[in-house]
Design an enzyme around this catalytic site. Sequence first.
Site, PDB file in Angstrom:
ATOM      1  N   SER A 155      -4.930  -9.251   7.483  1.00 14.91           N
ATOM      2  CA  SER A 155      -4.327  -7.922   7.546  1.00 14.91           C
ATOM      3  C   SER A 155      -3.640  -7.795   8.907  1.00 14.91           C
ATOM      4  O   SER A 155      -4.274  -7.939   9.952  1.00 14.91           O
ATOM      5  CB  SER A 155      -5.428  -6.872   7.369  1.00 14.91           C
ATOM      6  OG  SER A 155      -4.990  -5.644   7.875  1.00 14.91           O
TER       7      SER A 155
ATOM      8  N   ARG B 196       0.507   5.112  16.897  1.00 17.20           N
ATOM      9  CA  ARG B 196       0.107   6.134  15.909  1.00 17.20           C
ATOM     10  C   ARG B 196       0.442   7.560  16.329  1.00 17.20           C
ATOM     11  O   ARG B 196       0.938   8.333  15.505  1.00 17.20           O
ATOM     12  CB  ARG B 196      -1.376   6.010  15.559  1.00 17.20           C
ATOM     13  CG  ARG B 196      -1.790   4.691  14.906  1.00 17.20           C
ATOM     14  CD  ARG B 196      -0.845   4.224  13.838  1.00 17.20           C
ATOM     15  NE  ARG B 196      -1.385   3.091  13.080  1.00 17.20           N
ATOM     16  CZ  ARG B 196      -0.683   2.364  12.232  1.00 17.20           C
ATOM     17  NH1 ARG B 196       0.603   2.631  12.029  1.00 17.20           N
ATOM     18  NH2 ARG B 196      -1.233   1.363  11.581  1.00 17.20           N
TER      19      ARG B 196
ATOM     20  N   ASP C 227      -7.045   4.005  12.544  1.00 16.15           N
ATOM     21  CA  ASP C 227      -5.704   4.559  12.368  1.00 16.15           C
ATOM     22  C   ASP C 227      -5.712   5.907  11.640  1.00 16.15           C
ATOM     23  O   ASP C 227      -4.948   6.800  11.970  1.00 16.15           O
ATOM     24  CB  ASP C 227      -4.812   3.553  11.633  1.00 16.15           C
ATOM     25  CG  ASP C 227      -4.470   2.362  12.518  1.00 16.15           C
ATOM     26  OD1 ASP C 227      -4.321   2.571  13.738  1.00 16.15           O
ATOM     27  OD2 ASP C 227      -4.353   1.236  12.005  1.00 16.15           O
TER      28      ASP C 227
ATOM     29  N   ASP D  48       0.824  -1.222   0.000  1.00 13.39           N
ATOM     30  CA  ASP D  48       0.000   0.000   0.000  1.00 13.39           C
ATOM     31  C   ASP D  48       0.850   1.261   0.000  1.00 13.39           C
ATOM     32  O   ASP D  48       0.647   2.155  -0.816  1.00 13.39           O
ATOM     33  CB  ASP D  48      -0.921   0.037   1.233  1.00 13.39           C
ATOM     34  CG  ASP D  48      -2.069  -0.955   1.133  1.00 13.39           C
ATOM     35  OD1 ASP D  48      -2.384  -1.401   0.015  1.00 13.39           O
ATOM     36  OD2 ASP D  48      -2.646  -1.287   2.189  1.00 13.39           O
TER      37      ASP D  48
END
Length: 413
Positions: free
Chosen positions: A173, A93, A122, A13
């Site tokens: 994932s 994050r 996220d 990605d």
Amino acid sequence: MPKLVLAYSGGLDTTTAIKWLNVEQGYDVIALNIDVGKSREQPVVESRGMAAGALKVRVIDAKEDFIRYFAFPALAAGAVYQDAYPLATALARPLMAKLLVDVAHEQGASAVAHGCTGKGNDQVRFDIGVMTLDPTLKIVAPTRENAMARETQIEYLNKHGIDIPWGAKGPFSIDENLWGRSAEAGVLEDPWQEPPPEAYEWTRSAEDAPGTPAYVEIGYEHGMPVTLNGEEIGPVPLVEYLNDLGGTHGVGRLDHIEDRLVGIKSREIYEAPAAIILHTAHRALEGMTLSKQQIKLKKTVATEYAELIYNGLWFSAHHQDIAAYIASTQRHVSGTIRVRLHRGQATVVGRKAEESLYDRSLATYDRGDTYDQTAAVGFINIWGLQTRVQARKQLLGTLAETLKIAMPQEEQS
Ligand code: ARG
């Protein structure tokens, strides 16, 4: 071209994002890889990022800061989302957002980017983190704006002459860092389906774990773990050690239906051996060193803190206030906890603390009792006063009914 700093994992990605941001959006892309531990892409980030056309790839080892300033404060607080998730991704994050902003300033960039989709938490954590730290930075989210299927991404890169050997698509994932690993999607989307063995990577199943238990002694100072089996140890080696040992003994698996901030319920498989062991031991130490009132209020505050972290509000006054309360609660939370790791369970089996509130001479049923049992009579007289008065004035005759409601079976017989 204007400069942009992209949070770069090295996966498909964000590798596609480098090219897309460059070609489609006209940015010189600085790929910023933030190492918070455990990433399988770590060895290839630089070569992949450059191959995809980044102006440069910057790697920051943030493992120590991550554990010291994000994971351990959450540990001291007892912050666990929905009584299950120790917040590994959620805690990383805001650190990433901070470093994105720092590097953007250092490089004179006008924008930052991340690879999050529009369905998860996220994106919220990144966006709010960046917005609060520097509202002038533009935020671009290529995956959210222009989601491409896996094959389309590979074709897109090929079309631009970028030929990276992507392995077969994994069945899940995954996101992982030192504080834990998460697996979502694939067969896990069926909540009735037991997670297949390949959903787990850090931990053995309880059946495959050794028959002989392992023991660890964790020493805390003011709520922070500082020693392992009596020796001083840094935050990163401690967490790495407990992840390995806990994983070997099948400790740290969680199967959780979680409420995302965006309203979706999602099935998550977590592995977090170190986090689970450290939380378990820390809670036991608080049981020795905090009063029952402190334990009670702290539990409420911990829930609030976990939600604040989960929901992306790290950089807030609310956080500052909670942190001050937590720090104050931890001033006597020092001592050592012994934990047994065996076949999927982390069990506290020993506790000691210099400032412990546990007093054996009060608790004992043996000789040496210092507790005055006759004083209990007066205490109970006063403690039960309101209940007795109310029963006499208002509830006479109805209390027997209450009993029947509570025990319908009794009534039938
Ligand atoms: N559900 C967890 C959270 O919201 C884990 C998210 C993992 N992130 C990911 N991009 N796969 O914190």
